[in-house]
Write an enzyme that holds these catalytic residues in place. Structure first.
Site, PDB file in Angstrom:
ATOM      1  N   LYS A 157     -36.505  -6.605 -15.247  1.00 19.33           N
ATOM      2  CA  LYS A 157     -37.089  -5.452 -14.563  1.00 19.33           C
ATOM      3  C   LYS A 157     -36.319  -4.193 -14.933  1.00 19.33           C
ATOM      4  O   LYS A 157     -35.097  -4.203 -14.951  1.00 19.33           O
ATOM      5  CB  LYS A 157     -37.002  -5.680 -13.046  1.00 19.33           C
ATOM      6  CG  LYS A 157     -38.352  -5.593 -12.383  1.00 19.33           C
ATOM      7  CD  LYS A 157     -38.344  -5.973 -10.920  1.00 19.33           C
ATOM      8  CE  LYS A 157     -37.284  -5.310 -10.087  1.00 19.33           C
ATOM      9  NZ  LYS A 157     -37.279  -5.736  -8.687  1.00 19.33           N
ATOM     10  N   HIS A 212     -18.219  -7.545 -15.247  1.00 21.38           N
ATOM     11  CA  HIS A 212     -18.431  -8.587 -16.262  1.00 21.38           C
ATOM     12  C   HIS A 212     -17.160  -8.796 -17.087  1.00 21.38           C
ATOM     13  O   HIS A 212     -16.780  -9.927 -17.376  1.00 21.38           O
ATOM     14  CB  HIS A 212     -19.555  -8.182 -17.229  1.00 21.38           C
ATOM     15  CG  HIS A 212     -20.927  -8.175 -16.640  1.00 21.38           C
ATOM     16  ND1 HIS A 212     -21.757  -7.083 -16.743  1.00 21.38           N
ATOM     17  CD2 HIS A 212     -21.637  -9.104 -15.971  1.00 21.38           C
ATOM     18  CE1 HIS A 212     -22.918  -7.353 -16.172  1.00 21.38           C
ATOM     19  NE2 HIS A 212     -22.871  -8.578 -15.688  1.00 21.38           N
ATOM     20  N   ARG A 271     -19.558 -12.071  -6.765  1.00 24.19           N
ATOM     21  CA  ARG A 271     -19.075 -10.870  -6.090  1.00 24.19           C
ATOM     22  C   ARG A 271     -19.069 -11.048  -4.578  1.00 24.19           C
ATOM     23  O   ARG A 271     -18.228 -10.510  -3.891  1.00 24.19           O
ATOM     24  CB  ARG A 271     -20.005  -9.682  -6.397  1.00 24.19           C
ATOM     25  CG  ARG A 271     -19.863  -9.120  -7.764  1.00 24.19           C
ATOM     26  CD  ARG A 271     -21.044  -8.254  -8.107  1.00 24.19           C
ATOM     27  NE  ARG A 271     -22.235  -9.068  -8.261  1.00 24.19           N
ATOM     28  CZ  ARG A 271     -23.336  -8.663  -8.851  1.00 24.19           C
ATOM     29  NH1 ARG A 271     -23.414  -7.437  -9.304  1.00 24.19           N
ATOM     30  NH2 ARG A 271     -24.351  -9.462  -8.974  1.00 24.19           N
ATOM     31  N   SER A 277     -25.102  -3.991 -12.613  1.00 21.72           N
ATOM     32  CA  SER A 277     -25.810  -3.298 -13.695  1.00 21.72           C
ATOM     33  C   SER A 277     -27.015  -2.542 -13.154  1.00 21.72           C
ATOM     34  O   SER A 277     -27.309  -1.426 -13.593  1.00 21.72           O
ATOM     35  CB  SER A 277     -26.276  -4.298 -14.764  1.00 21.72           C
ATOM     36  OG  SER A 277     -25.180  -4.980 -15.302  1.00 21.72           O
TER      37      SER A 277
HETATM   38  P1  ADP Z   1     -28.331 -12.041 -14.536  1.00 24.00           P
HETATM   39  O1  ADP Z   1     -29.580 -11.243 -14.725  1.00 24.00           O
HETATM   40  O2  ADP Z   1     -28.340 -13.358 -15.243  1.00 24.00           O
HETATM   41  O3  ADP Z   1     -27.855 -12.163 -13.119  1.00 24.00           O
HETATM   42  P2  ADP Z   1     -26.189 -10.134 -14.922  1.00 24.00           P
HETATM   43  O4  ADP Z   1     -25.808  -9.454 -16.179  1.00 24.00           O
HETATM   44  O5  ADP Z   1     -26.644  -9.290 -13.786  1.00 24.00           O
HETATM   45  O6  ADP Z   1     -27.261 -11.193 -15.353  1.00 24.00           O
HETATM   46  O7  ADP Z   1     -24.986 -11.020 -14.407  1.00 24.00           O
HETATM   47  C1  ADP Z   1     -24.414 -12.036 -15.183  1.00 24.00           C
HETATM   48  C2  ADP Z   1     -23.342 -12.742 -14.353  1.00 24.00           C
HETATM   49  O8  ADP Z   1     -22.284 -11.845 -14.062  1.00 24.00           O
HETATM   50  C3  ADP Z   1     -23.823 -13.261 -13.006  1.00 24.00           C
HETATM   51  O9  ADP Z   1     -23.143 -14.468 -12.719  1.00 24.00           O
HETATM   52  C4  ADP Z   1     -23.399 -12.201 -12.043  1.00 24.00           C
HETATM   53  O10 ADP Z   1     -23.207 -12.713 -10.733  1.00 24.00           O
HETATM   54  C5  ADP Z   1     -22.078 -11.794 -12.668  1.00 24.00           C
HETATM   55  N1  ADP Z   1     -21.682 -10.444 -12.302  1.00 24.00           N
HETATM   56  C6  ADP Z   1     -22.392  -9.302 -12.383  1.00 24.00           C
HETATM   57  N2  ADP Z   1     -21.676  -8.246 -11.956  1.00 24.00           N
HETATM   58  C7  ADP Z   1     -20.473  -8.741 -11.592  1.00 24.00           C
HETATM   59  C8  ADP Z   1     -19.281  -8.173 -11.034  1.00 24.00           C
HETATM   60  N3  ADP Z   1     -19.192  -6.875 -10.733  1.00 24.00           N
HETATM   61  N4  ADP Z   1     -18.254  -9.007 -10.793  1.00 24.00           N
HETATM   62  C9  ADP Z   1     -18.368 -10.322 -11.053  1.00 24.00           C
HETATM   63  N5  ADP Z   1     -19.431 -10.914 -11.561  1.00 24.00           N
HETATM   64  C10 ADP Z   1     -20.477 -10.145 -11.823  1.00 24.00           C
END
Ligand code: ADP
Length: 167
Positions: free
Chosen positions: A45, A21, A94, A131
């Site tokens: 979840k 992120h 990713r 995450s």
């Molecule tokens: P959501 O539940 O909305 O997917 P996340 O916190 O999992 O929330 O992800 C938010 C954004 O960050 C999404 O666009 C996701 O694809 C991106 N993201 C998550 N992990 C990574 C990573 N390691 N590298 C690049 N983008 C990421």
């Protein structure tokens, strides 16, 4: 022609924020004038941290980044984007699996609210950082220190140490 001020939001669960992120945030801020990291409050979840805790950890990390802020929001992302007068939504990619999901989401958001989504691709080393996997690994005692910033690592340790010492 005068350049337009561009405000973007980066919505997500951020439970917790990862180095992936942060990589997206660093790339994103170069493209926009202002970036608001928007932590969704809707229950996810296996939630580990409260929205307040997630915001707090992000605030610590962006303290020195000009034009980057963090807040939480309820409900639909596009409604929140309109309220904050955002021009764009930022999301990270990713893998091709991400593309499939993100494509549908971006299409839907554009169809319902006319807002565009801009994607940035993460650095190769964060291609597998998620995450969800971090929550799982940390809960089982796995070492996630190279996937999350130090403050998040400390919080994960605190959380699982205290869980382990519960009767
Ligand atoms: P959501 O539940 O909305 O997917 P996340 O916190 O999992 O929330 O992800 C938010 C954004 O960050 C999404 O666009 C996701 O694809 C991106 N993201 C998550 N992990 C990574 C990573 N390691 N590298 C690049 N983008 C990421």
């Amino acid at each position: 022609m005068e350049k337009k001020f561009v405000r973007a939001i980066f919505p997500g669960s951020f439970d917790p924020i990862t180095n992936g992120h942060l990589d997206v945030i660093g790339r994103g801020i170069k493209l926009f004038d202002e970036l608001i990291i928007a932590v969704g409050r809707s229950p996810i979840k296996n939630q580990l941290f409260t929205p307040e805790e997630r915001v707090e950890m992000i605030a610590e990390l962006i303290a020195d980044m000009p034009n980057v802020s963090v807040e939480s929001f309820d409900g639909l992302t596009v409604k929140y984007a309109a309220k904050r007068k955002a021009d764009l939504i930022l999301r990270g990619l990713r893998s091709l699996t991400d593309v499939q999901y993100e494509f549908k989401l971006a299409m839907t958001n554009r169809a319902v609210a006319g807002i565009e989504t801009v994607f940035v691709m993460t650095s190769e080393q964060y291609g597998f950082t998620s995450s969800t996997l971090i929550r799982e690994a940390a809960s089982l005692g796995g070492d996630v220190s190279n996937m999350v910033p130090k403050n998040v690592y400390n919080r994960l340790q605190q959380r699982f140490d205290s869980a382990a010492s519960d009767p």
